[in-house]
Write a protein that holds these residues in place. Sequence first.
Motif, PDB file in Angstrom:
ATOM      1  N   TRP A  66       0.823  -1.208   0.000  1.00 38.74           N
ATOM      2  CA  TRP A  66       0.000   0.000   0.000  1.00 38.74           C
ATOM      3  C   TRP A  66       0.863   1.266   0.000  1.00 38.74           C
ATOM      4  O   TRP A  66       0.598   2.210  -0.744  1.00 38.74           O
ATOM      5  N   VAL A  67       1.915   1.267   0.801  1.00 37.55           N
ATOM      6  CA  VAL A  67       2.820   2.418   0.850  1.00 37.55           C
ATOM      7  C   VAL A  67       3.515   2.607  -0.494  1.00 37.55           C
ATOM      8  O   VAL A  67       3.633   3.723  -1.012  1.00 37.55           O
ATOM      9  N   SER A  68       3.973   1.506  -1.085  1.00 41.25           N
ATOM     10  CA  SER A  68       4.678   1.585  -2.364  1.00 41.25           C
ATOM     11  C   SER A  68       3.780   2.088  -3.491  1.00 41.25           C
ATOM     12  O   SER A  68       4.225   2.848  -4.359  1.00 41.25           O
ATOM     13  N   GLU A  69       2.531   1.673  -3.503  1.00 46.04           N
ATOM     14  CA  GLU A  69       1.618   2.044  -4.584  1.00 46.04           C
ATOM     15  C   GLU A  69       0.995   3.427  -4.399  1.00 46.04           C
ATOM     16  O   GLU A  69       0.640   4.075  -5.385  1.00 46.04           O
ATOM     17  N   SER A  70       0.878   3.885  -3.168  1.00 42.78           N
ATOM     18  CA  SER A  70       0.097   5.094  -2.894  1.00 42.78           C
ATOM     19  C   SER A  70       0.938   6.336  -2.650  1.00 42.78           C
ATOM     20  O   SER A  70       0.419   7.453  -2.770  1.00 42.78           O
ATOM     21  N   PHE A  71       2.221   6.185  -2.311  1.00 45.15           N
ATOM     22  CA  PHE A  71       3.005   7.338  -1.886  1.00 45.15           C
ATOM     23  C   PHE A  71       4.340   7.394  -2.626  1.00 45.15           C
ATOM     24  O   PHE A  71       4.848   6.392  -3.114  1.00 45.15           O
ATOM     25  N   TYR A  72       4.868   8.608  -2.661  1.00 49.25           N
ATOM     26  CA  TYR A  72       6.183   8.863  -3.258  1.00 49.25           C
ATOM     27  C   TYR A  72       7.197   9.055  -2.136  1.00 49.25           C
ATOM     28  O   TYR A  72       6.986   9.858  -1.222  1.00 49.25           O
ATOM     29  N   ILE A  73       8.300   8.313  -2.197  1.00 49.00           N
ATOM     30  CA  ILE A  73       9.375   8.424  -1.209  1.00 49.00           C
ATOM     31  C   ILE A  73      10.636   8.853  -1.953  1.00 49.00           C
ATOM     32  O   ILE A  73      11.155   8.106  -2.785  1.00 49.00           O
ATOM     33  N   PRO A  74      11.151  10.056  -1.728  1.00 49.40           N
ATOM     34  CA  PRO A  74      12.339  10.515  -2.458  1.00 49.40           C
ATOM     35  C   PRO A  74      13.574   9.707  -2.076  1.00 49.40           C
ATOM     36  O   PRO A  74      13.658   9.133  -0.987  1.00 49.40           O
ATOM     37  N   LYS A  75      14.513   9.688  -2.997  1.00 50.21           N
ATOM     38  CA  LYS A  75      15.775   8.990  -2.787  1.00 50.21           C
ATOM     39  C   LYS A  75      16.935   9.975  -2.953  1.00 50.21           C
ATOM     40  O   LYS A  75      16.852  10.910  -3.751  1.00 50.21           O
ATOM     41  N   PRO A  76      18.014   9.802  -2.219  1.00 52.06           N
ATOM     42  CA  PRO A  76      19.175  10.685  -2.407  1.00 52.06           C
ATOM     43  C   PRO A  76      19.814  10.453  -3.773  1.00 52.06           C
ATOM     44  O   PRO A  76      19.733   9.360  -4.337  1.00 52.06           O
ATOM     45  N   THR A  77      20.424  11.490  -4.309  1.00 50.29           N
ATOM     46  CA  THR A  77      21.072  11.405  -5.618  1.00 50.29           C
ATOM     47  C   THR A  77      22.338  10.568  -5.511  1.00 50.29           C
ATOM     48  O   THR A  77      23.198  10.829  -4.658  1.00 50.29           O
ATOM     49  N   LYS A  78      22.441   9.573  -6.370  1.00 52.37           N
ATOM     50  CA  LYS A  78      23.615   8.697  -6.353  1.00 52.37           C
ATOM     51  C   LYS A  78      24.764   9.359  -7.087  1.00 52.37           C
ATOM     52  O   LYS A  78      24.614   9.770  -8.236  1.00 52.37           O
ATOM     53  N   PRO A  79      25.928   9.503  -6.459  1.00 53.55           N
ATOM     54  CA  PRO A  79      27.073  10.093  -7.148  1.00 53.55           C
ATOM     55  C   PRO A  79      27.575   9.177  -8.256  1.00 53.55           C
ATOM     56  O   PRO A  79      27.394   7.957  -8.191  1.00 53.55           O
ATOM     57  N   PRO A  80      28.191   9.739  -9.285  1.00 57.45           N
ATOM     58  CA  PRO A  80      28.678   8.893 -10.390  1.00 57.45           C
ATOM     59  C   PRO A  80      29.833   8.001  -9.955  1.00 57.45           C
ATOM     60  O   PRO A  80      30.560   8.297  -9.010  1.00 57.45           O
ATOM     61  N   GLY A  81      29.970   6.909 -10.673  1.00 59.28           N
ATOM     62  CA  GLY A  81      31.068   6.001 -10.400  1.00 59.28           C
ATOM     63  C   GLY A  81      30.720   4.955  -9.355  1.00 59.28           C
ATOM     64  O   GLY A  81      29.609   4.876  -8.848  1.00 59.28           O
ATOM     65  N   ARG A  82      31.716   4.157  -9.046  1.00 58.88           N
ATOM     66  CA  ARG A  82      31.533   3.082  -8.073  1.00 58.88           C
ATOM     67  C   ARG A  82      31.546   3.637  -6.664  1.00 58.88           C
ATOM     68  O   ARG A  82      32.376   4.498  -6.321  1.00 58.88           O
ATOM     69  N   LEU A  83      30.633   3.151  -5.827  1.00 56.89           N
ATOM     70  CA  LEU A  83      30.497   3.672  -4.466  1.00 56.89           C
ATOM     71  C   LEU A  83      31.354   2.868  -3.498  1.00 56.89           C
ATOM     72  O   LEU A  83      31.330   1.639  -3.504  1.00 56.89           O
ATOM     73  N   ASN A  84      32.086   3.587  -2.656  1.00 52.69           N
ATOM     74  CA  ASN A  84      32.817   2.940  -1.568  1.00 52.69           C
ATOM     75  C   ASN A  84      32.113   3.228  -0.255  1.00 52.69           C
ATOM     76  O   ASN A  84      31.065   3.872  -0.213  1.00 52.69           O
ATOM     77  N   ALA A  85      32.687   2.759   0.840  1.00 55.38           N
ATOM     78  CA  ALA A  85      32.037   2.926   2.143  1.00 55.38           C
ATOM     79  C   ALA A  85      31.878   4.394   2.508  1.00 55.38           C
ATOM     80  O   ALA A  85      30.877   4.789   3.117  1.00 55.38           O
ATOM     81  N   ALA A  86      32.860   5.214   2.136  1.00 57.51           N
ATOM     82  CA  ALA A  86      32.796   6.635   2.476  1.00 57.51           C
ATOM     83  C   ALA A  86      31.642   7.339   1.775  1.00 57.51           C
ATOM     84  O   ALA A  86      31.132   8.342   2.274  1.00 57.51           O
ATOM     85  N   LEU A  87      31.225   6.833   0.620  1.00 61.70           N
ATOM     86  CA  LEU A  87      30.091   7.411  -0.109  1.00 61.70           C
ATOM     87  C   LEU A  87      28.770   6.750   0.273  1.00 61.70           C
ATOM     88  O   LEU A  87      27.718   7.394   0.273  1.00 61.70           O
ATOM     89  N   LYS A  88      28.822   5.461   0.602  1.00 66.10           N
ATOM     90  CA  LYS A  88      27.587   4.748   0.950  1.00 66.10           C
ATOM     91  C   LYS A  88      27.007   5.216   2.278  1.00 66.10           C
ATOM     92  O   LYS A  88      25.791   5.304   2.429  1.00 66.10           O
ATOM     93  N   ASN A  89      27.850   5.502   3.248  1.00 58.58           N
ATOM     94  CA  ASN A  89      27.354   5.905   4.564  1.00 58.58           C
ATOM     95  C   ASN A  89      26.532   7.193   4.520  1.00 58.58           C
ATOM     96  O   ASN A  89      25.427   7.244   5.066  1.00 58.58           O
ATOM     97  N   PRO A  90      27.031   8.274   3.884  1.00 60.30           N
ATOM     98  CA  PRO A  90      26.191   9.477   3.793  1.00 60.30           C
ATOM     99  C   PRO A  90      24.903   9.237   3.011  1.00 60.30           C
ATOM    100  O   PRO A  90      23.862   9.810   3.360  1.00 60.30           O
ATOM    101  N   MET A  91      24.958   8.406   1.979  1.00 60.23           N
ATOM    102  CA  MET A  91      23.742   8.103   1.230  1.00 60.23           C
ATOM    103  C   MET A  91      22.728   7.367   2.103  1.00 60.23           C
ATOM    104  O   MET A  91      21.525   7.629   2.034  1.00 60.23           O
ATOM    105  N   PHE A  92      23.209   6.447   2.929  1.00 61.48           N
ATOM    106  CA  PHE A  92      22.315   5.711   3.824  1.00 61.48           C
ATOM    107  C   PHE A  92      21.662   6.668   4.826  1.00 61.48           C
ATOM    108  O   PHE A  92      20.449   6.582   5.098  1.00 61.48           O
ATOM    109  N   ARG A  93      22.426   7.594   5.381  1.00 62.33           N
ATOM    110  CA  ARG A  93      21.867   8.554   6.338  1.00 62.33           C
ATOM    111  C   ARG A  93      20.826   9.443   5.666  1.00 62.33           C
ATOM    112  O   ARG A  93      19.750   9.698   6.236  1.00 62.33           O
TER     113      ARG A  93
END
Length: 319
Positions: A136-163
């Motif tokens: 129901w949540v997936s079909e009825s509402f919009y949940i924004p996502k953070p912008t993914k930086p270009p290139g391969r993601l390392n831990a230093a980039l994944k952590n801020p994206m997760f937050r």
Amino acid sequence: MPRTRGDASSGADAERDATCSQDQEKQPRDTASGGQNPESPTQSAGQKRKVTSENEASAKQRRTSERQGAATSVRAEKKEEQPNEEDLEQRKPRLTTPDLEYDYDRSKLRDPRPTPGRRARPRWDDISAPQEIKDWVSESFYIPKPTKPPGRLNAALKNPMFRDECRMDPFGNFHKLYACHDKGREGSPTFDQGGFELDYEKVNDWMKPQAYNKKKMVRGMEKAVERRTTEQQKMFDLFFLAKWNDDRGIGHTVENYVKDQVSKDIGVPWHQVGPEQVQQWRDRGFEPVNFYDWWKEPNEEETKRMMNMMSGASLRKNL
């Protein structure tokens, strides 16, 4: 009169001049561009081929341009008629915390009295919600996502994206913790999915990075289990008339409902109930109970409520 050699030479010259004049009359006039004959077969065929090739190239280019223009127009029409998936998602209402709130069916609870310390309605998160709520949540509402930086993601980039994703998604399990931490020590109250207020100092300590030490973690877990077992037995000794045989291994579940009754009887939040609060319960005149008369298996609604009571209880504010 006989012809002399001179007369013969003059006659020959005259005849030669007449022949040259006739040949010149037969030749076509030179063109103004350089003396070439425009009507010569070789030159005329070459020019015709050149003109024909230029016309064909021009026509081909014109047809290509028309096709490209038509294709662009069709794509534009399709784009207007059929927006992409991201546009469709953003047309939905954005998910907010109130959209996830609900109320328990108190007619199905063994003890329908209000829960002490709860200041907000309970709400779903991505862990406690059943599949139909997730759909129901997936079909009825919009949940924004953070912008993914270009290139391969390392831990230093994944952590801020997760937050950032936790901050943007009210349905996420850690959303409330980041919301509380971002408000700061003097910020407005933040409530967890059970409806209890979070303690900023506890959340702040939880946010701090912890050094990994396996031996320390194991010792800490062993001490916590030992302490919990001791406290649980003290509560059971105070609450029940006699010891009972836990042959089904339901001691932890029983403890939760012992704390729930004591909480409602003396008005102390569920997450603050321990042996001391059960002793207060006895001191106020409440009588111990017989386990086999008191206990009954929790139903679905009670299990749902108890999961919310347990989740994140260690980070709540004590009242």
